[in-house]
Design an enzyme around this catalytic site. Structure first.
Site, mmCIF file in Angstrom:
data_model
loop_
_atom_site.group_PDB
_atom_site.id
_atom_site.type_symbol
_atom_site.label_atom_id
_atom_site.label_comp_id
_atom_site.label_asym_id
_atom_site.label_seq_id
_atom_site.Cartn_x
_atom_site.Cartn_y
_atom_site.Cartn_z
ATOM 1 N N TYR A 217 0.810 -1.226 0.000
ATOM 2 C CA TYR A 217 0.000 0.000 0.000
ATOM 3 C C TYR A 217 0.843 1.277 0.000
ATOM 4 O O TYR A 217 0.301 2.371 -0.114
ATOM 5 C CB TYR A 217 -0.913 0.029 1.229
ATOM 6 C CG TYR A 217 -1.902 -1.103 1.273
ATOM 7 C CD1 TYR A 217 -2.954 -1.166 0.366
ATOM 8 C CD2 TYR A 217 -1.783 -2.116 2.217
ATOM 9 C CE1 TYR A 217 -3.863 -2.212 0.403
ATOM 10 C CE2 TYR A 217 -2.690 -3.161 2.263
ATOM 11 C CZ TYR A 217 -3.728 -3.201 1.353
ATOM 12 O OH TYR A 217 -4.628 -4.232 1.392
ATOM 13 N N HIS B 163 -4.497 6.118 -1.445
ATOM 14 C CA HIS B 163 -5.120 6.081 -0.117
ATOM 15 C C HIS B 163 -4.098 6.321 0.993
ATOM 16 O O HIS B 163 -4.472 6.608 2.122
ATOM 17 C CB HIS B 163 -5.796 4.723 0.075
ATOM 18 C CG HIS B 163 -7.143 4.776 0.710
ATOM 19 N ND1 HIS B 163 -7.923 5.916 0.794
ATOM 20 C CD2 HIS B 163 -7.874 3.792 1.317
ATOM 21 C CE1 HIS B 163 -9.062 5.620 1.410
ATOM 22 N NE2 HIS B 163 -9.054 4.347 1.739
ATOM 23 N N TYR C 187 -5.188 -0.316 9.662
ATOM 24 C CA TYR C 187 -5.838 -0.240 8.353
ATOM 25 C C TYR C 187 -6.850 0.897 8.378
ATOM 26 O O TYR C 187 -7.422 1.239 9.405
ATOM 27 C CB TYR C 187 -6.462 -1.566 7.885
ATOM 28 C CG TYR C 187 -5.403 -2.583 7.535
ATOM 29 C CD1 TYR C 187 -4.813 -2.576 6.276
ATOM 30 C CD2 TYR C 187 -4.972 -3.497 8.473
ATOM 31 C CE1 TYR C 187 -3.818 -3.487 5.956
ATOM 32 C CE2 TYR C 187 -3.969 -4.409 8.163
ATOM 33 C CZ TYR C 187 -3.395 -4.391 6.905
ATOM 34 O OH TYR C 187 -2.396 -5.275 6.593
#
Length: 192
Positions: A16, A21, A66
Site C-alpha cells: 500500500y 489512499h 488499516y
C-alpha cells in the site's frame, strides 16, 4: 488550542506504500524528515514519532489498524497523550478534491471517507481539524476502491510530491501558530 498530534491516515504494508489512499502516511513521512523526528515507536496501535517545532513537542502518528479502523488508533492516541480532539490534525486523501489541491478545515463530516468515519465513531465528535489532500476521481468508471488502492501515475507523482511539500509547510504553520492562522496559506492553490 495548540496542535500536539498529527495523524496521517493510510494502510500498513509494502503493497500500500505508494497508493493514493496512503497520502496521509506520505505526508507524515515527509514531516518526520523535515522535523528530524525520533521514532518510530509502537504505541497506541500506531507508529509514533516525536519532534519539536517552535519549542513545542508534537507527536506524529501513522495508525497501523488499516484505514477503515483508524478510529481505534486515534482514540488510543488521544487517551495515551491525554489530548482533546481539537489538539489533533488528521491528514488524509480526498476523492472530491482535484489532484494538486488541499483543504484545511477545523471540523466537519467524514465526506464519505471511511477512515474519518471510523475516527468520528470512536471519538464521538466531528470537531477536530483535518487536512484533506486531493487525489481526484478516476477518469473512467473505474471502481473507486481499485482507484484509491492503486499507485499514482508518474505524472501524478510529480504533482503529489509538490502537494506533500506544501502540506508539510501548512502543518508546520498550524503547529507553530494555530490551524486558524494556517488556513489561508493552506487553502491557497497557487503555492504548489
Amino acid at each position: 488550542m495548540d496542535i500536539k498530534l498529527v495523524v496521517g491516515l493510510g494502510n500498513p504494508g509494502k503493497e500500500y506504500e505508494k497508493t493514493r489512499h496512503n497520502v496521509g502516511f506520505m505526508v507524515i513521512d515527509e514531516l518526520v524528515k523535515a522535523l528530524r523526528a525520533k521514532g518510530p515507536f509502537e504505541e497506541a496501535l500506531s507508529h509514533v514519532y516525536k519532534a519539536r517545532i517552535g519549542g513545542k513537542e508534537v507527536i506524529l502518528a501513522k495508525p497501523m489498524t488499516y484505514m477503515n479502523n483508524s478510529g481505534a488508533a486515534v482514540y488510543n492516541l488521544l487517551e495515551e497523550y491525554k489530548l482533546s480532539p481539537e489538539q489533533m490534525i488528521v491528514v488524509y486523501d480526498d476523492l472530491d478534491l482535484p489532484l494538486g489541491h488541499m483543504r484545511l478545515r477545523l471540523k466537519g463530516s467524514s465526506g464519505g471517507h471511511r477512515g474519518v468515519e471510523s475516527i468520528i465513531k470512536y471519538i464521538g465528535t466531528q470537531n477536530f481539524p483535518r487536512l484533506r489532500i486531493g487525489i481526484g476521481r478516476p477518469k473512467k468508471k473505474e471502481d473507486v476502491v481499485k482507484y484509491v488502492l492503486s499507485p499514482f501515475s508518474p505524472e501524478e507523482e510529480k504533482v503529489i510530491s509538490q502537494v506533500i511539500k506544501k502540506a508539510v509547510r501548512c502543518l508546520m504553520r498550524a503547529i507553530e501558530i494555530s490551524p486558524e492562522h494556517a488556513m489561508e496559506y493552506c487553502n491557497r492553490q497557487d503555492l504548489i
